[in-house]
Design an enzyme around this catalytic site. Structure first.
Site, short mmCIF file in Angstrom:
data_model
loop_
_atom_site.label_atom_id
_atom_site.label_comp_id
_atom_site.label_asym_id
_atom_site.label_seq_id
_atom_site.Cartn_x
_atom_site.Cartn_y
_atom_site.Cartn_z
N PHE A 128 -22.22 4.19 -36.23
CA PHE A 128 -22.37 2.94 -35.48
C PHE A 128 -20.80 2.30 -35.65
O PHE A 128 -20.55 2.05 -37.02
CB PHE A 128 -23.35 2.04 -35.88
CG PHE A 128 -23.49 0.81 -35.26
CD1 PHE A 128 -24.43 0.98 -33.53
CD2 PHE A 128 -23.28 -0.39 -35.54
CE1 PHE A 128 -24.54 0.00 -32.84
CE2 PHE A 128 -23.47 -1.56 -34.44
CZ PHE A 128 -24.06 -1.39 -33.49
N ASP A 200 -27.31 3.95 -44.46
CA ASP A 200 -27.51 2.84 -43.63
C ASP A 200 -28.91 3.15 -43.07
O ASP A 200 -29.04 4.41 -42.17
CB ASP A 200 -26.31 2.94 -42.66
CG ASP A 200 -26.49 1.62 -41.47
OD1 ASP A 200 -27.66 1.29 -41.30
OD2 ASP A 200 -25.54 1.10 -41.04
N TYR A 225 -34.34 -6.52 -37.86
CA TYR A 225 -34.78 -6.98 -36.42
C TYR A 225 -34.92 -5.89 -35.39
O TYR A 225 -35.28 -6.02 -34.25
CB TYR A 225 -33.59 -7.74 -35.76
CG TYR A 225 -32.00 -7.10 -35.81
CD1 TYR A 225 -31.85 -6.13 -34.72
CD2 TYR A 225 -31.23 -7.33 -36.68
CE1 TYR A 225 -30.50 -5.52 -34.61
CE2 TYR A 225 -29.68 -6.82 -36.73
CZ TYR A 225 -29.44 -5.95 -35.63
OH TYR A 225 -28.56 -5.36 -35.51
N LYS A 226 -34.73 -4.75 -35.71
CA LYS A 226 -35.20 -3.61 -35.09
C LYS A 226 -36.71 -3.17 -35.32
O LYS A 226 -37.61 -3.90 -34.79
CB LYS A 226 -34.29 -2.42 -35.06
CG LYS A 226 -32.89 -2.53 -35.07
CD LYS A 226 -31.87 -1.03 -35.38
CE LYS A 226 -30.56 -1.67 -35.16
NZ LYS A 226 -29.93 -1.90 -33.95
N ARG A 374 -30.96 5.69 -23.79
CA ARG A 374 -31.48 5.68 -24.99
C ARG A 374 -32.95 4.98 -25.12
O ARG A 374 -33.00 3.80 -24.43
CB ARG A 374 -30.70 5.01 -26.03
CG ARG A 374 -31.02 5.39 -27.62
CD ARG A 374 -29.95 4.64 -28.46
NE ARG A 374 -30.10 3.24 -28.31
CZ ARG A 374 -29.76 2.44 -29.35
NH1 ARG A 374 -29.18 2.95 -30.44
NH2 ARG A 374 -29.73 1.17 -29.25
#
Length: 415
Positions: A128, A200, A225-226, A374
């Site tokens: 990312f 990560d 927050y995911k 996705r």
């Protein structure tokens, strides 16, 4: 050949789901199938309740007294320990603070300082972007520091690890493909070479069981927050193994990381424990929303969560390939459910337009350049019927060519 499940079979899967009651804890819009929890988790009633109490009672009525009466000051470590349960970390090793990007900066600097005779940072070329940006930023502050990238400097990350490497920064789950790495094996490889490792967990925490302590990991970072559903802008977290806490130093030596923050001393002295990774005053309202989100996790069996995650994603792949395979969608994620996170990606030349057409029909996933659609599957609130209906809509969009409508055309600036 395995039979393609029909609606009755899918409804039976929902009926047998031990996590099915969890859905009632979340606020999901009518007419929406939400398959983007790997970008932003859904809101829960508990999170809203905590946020309202923090704002209307503690802030509005208690004012500054709430730092003590409401326990605001200790929230970073208390919430950190609760996240620790989800990531296999014993108490005292995880702290909630700042953003993932900021925390990557902290731990990379800390790791480099612990290996002063080494100058190489290893990372993934397809990581990312923020991980690479922060690694580049850290390298720019260290004379002689070098960044080696998987897919650029060697085909595999293992080939890049030698006695010059100070630290390896790696995603447990790839943000685009969903590929899951072997945490224990890669950590052992880094340690054999004398390097430290940072994992990560942004696409892992809350999506599948993790055992940081069992894998002997040095450091980890991640967001809330995911899959944890802490809300937009919810604070991130840092894990540092107990064995490193006495020696580790991070570069952002703010007053909240001081051993005696209210002594107001002129010189900096780091806290003896995980609080040394704190910097400035923490965002209490978003932390309280996160506290509510974590309440939803107290009775979740992570093994059951993982079992459902694999079943959801397996079903999605099976249905998409059976019903939409003739329209050019190509699986980008690992086919083996044990080797992917809780997401599935497909490639298509017109991926952006296809996703916009899906969103217009109430199926919310996301697009990743250049050609990826996705879909994230949060087992706490996504059901098997959701998967079935989402694929029905996708099939209709592909069969009718609805994605070709002008309103779904690629814009000049796509994020």
């Amino acid at each position: 050949m395995t039979a393609i499940p029909d609606l009755a079979a899918v409804e039976a899967m929902d009926a047998a789901d031990p996590l099915r009651s969890m859905r009632d804890r979340f606020i999901l819009p009518e007419g929406v199938i939400y398959l983007d929890g790997n970008s932003l988790g859904a809101a829960s009633h508990a999170a809203f309740s905590e946020l309202q109490a923090a704002a209307s009672k503690e802030w509005a009525q208690d004012l500054i007294r709430a730092w003590n009466t409401a326990g605001w000051f200790d929230m970073p470590t208390e919430l950190g320990d609760r996240i620790g349960r989800l990531i296999g970390a014993a108490p005292g090793q995880t702290v909630v603070c700042d953003t993932t990007s900021t925390n990557i900066y902290k731990v990379l600097h800390a790791a480099l300082a612990m290996r002063p005779d080494r100058s190489v940072i290893v990372a993934e070329g397809n990581s990312f972007p923020t991980d690479l940006y922060m690694a580049e930023g850290v390298a720019s502050t260290r004379a002689g520091a070098v960044l080696r990238l998987e897919g650029v400097d060697a085909p595999s990350i293992e080939e890049l690890i030698d006695d010059k490497v100070a630290v390896v920064l790696v995603n447990h789950v790839n943000y685009k493909s969903g590929e899951l790495r072997d945490m224990a094996a890669l950590t052992a490889k880094a340690h054999t070479a004398g390097a430290l490792i940072v994992w990560d967990l942004c696409h892992t925490a809350g999506a599948l069981p993790v055992d940081l302590d069992g894998a002997n990991v040095d450091f980890a970072v991640g967001c809330t927050y995911k899959y944890i559903n802490g809300g937009p802008g919810a604070p991130a977290f840092i894990y540092a193994a107990t064995r490193h806490l006495a020696d580790v130093q991070q570069p952002l030596s703010g007053w909240w990381g001081h051993a005696r923050p209210f002594a107001f001393e002129q010189g900096y002295a780091a806290d003896a424990g995980i609080r040394r990774f704190l910097c400035g005053t923490q965002p209490i309202l978003t932390m309280r929303a996160l506290k509510g989100a974590l309440d939803d996790w107290d009775d979740v069996d992570m093994a059951e969560l993982r079992k459902k995650s694999i079943a959801l994603t397996d079903l999605f792949i099976q249905l998409v390939e059976a019903r939409c395979g003739a329209y050019g969608l190509k699986l980008e994620s690992p086919r083996d459910g044990t080797k992917r996170g809780s997401q599935v990606s497909f490639e298509h030349d017109n991926a952006y337009a296809i996703m916009q057409a899906l969103i217009a029909r109430g199926v919310i996933g996301d697009f990743r350049a250049p050609a990826t659609v996705r879909f994230g599957f949060t087992p706490l609130y996504v059901g098997f019927k959701d998967v079935y209906q989402a694929v029905e809509i996708l099939e209709d969009i592909m069969r009718t060519g609805a994605w070709k409508e002008a309103r779904f055309a690629v814009k000049s600036a796509v994020t």
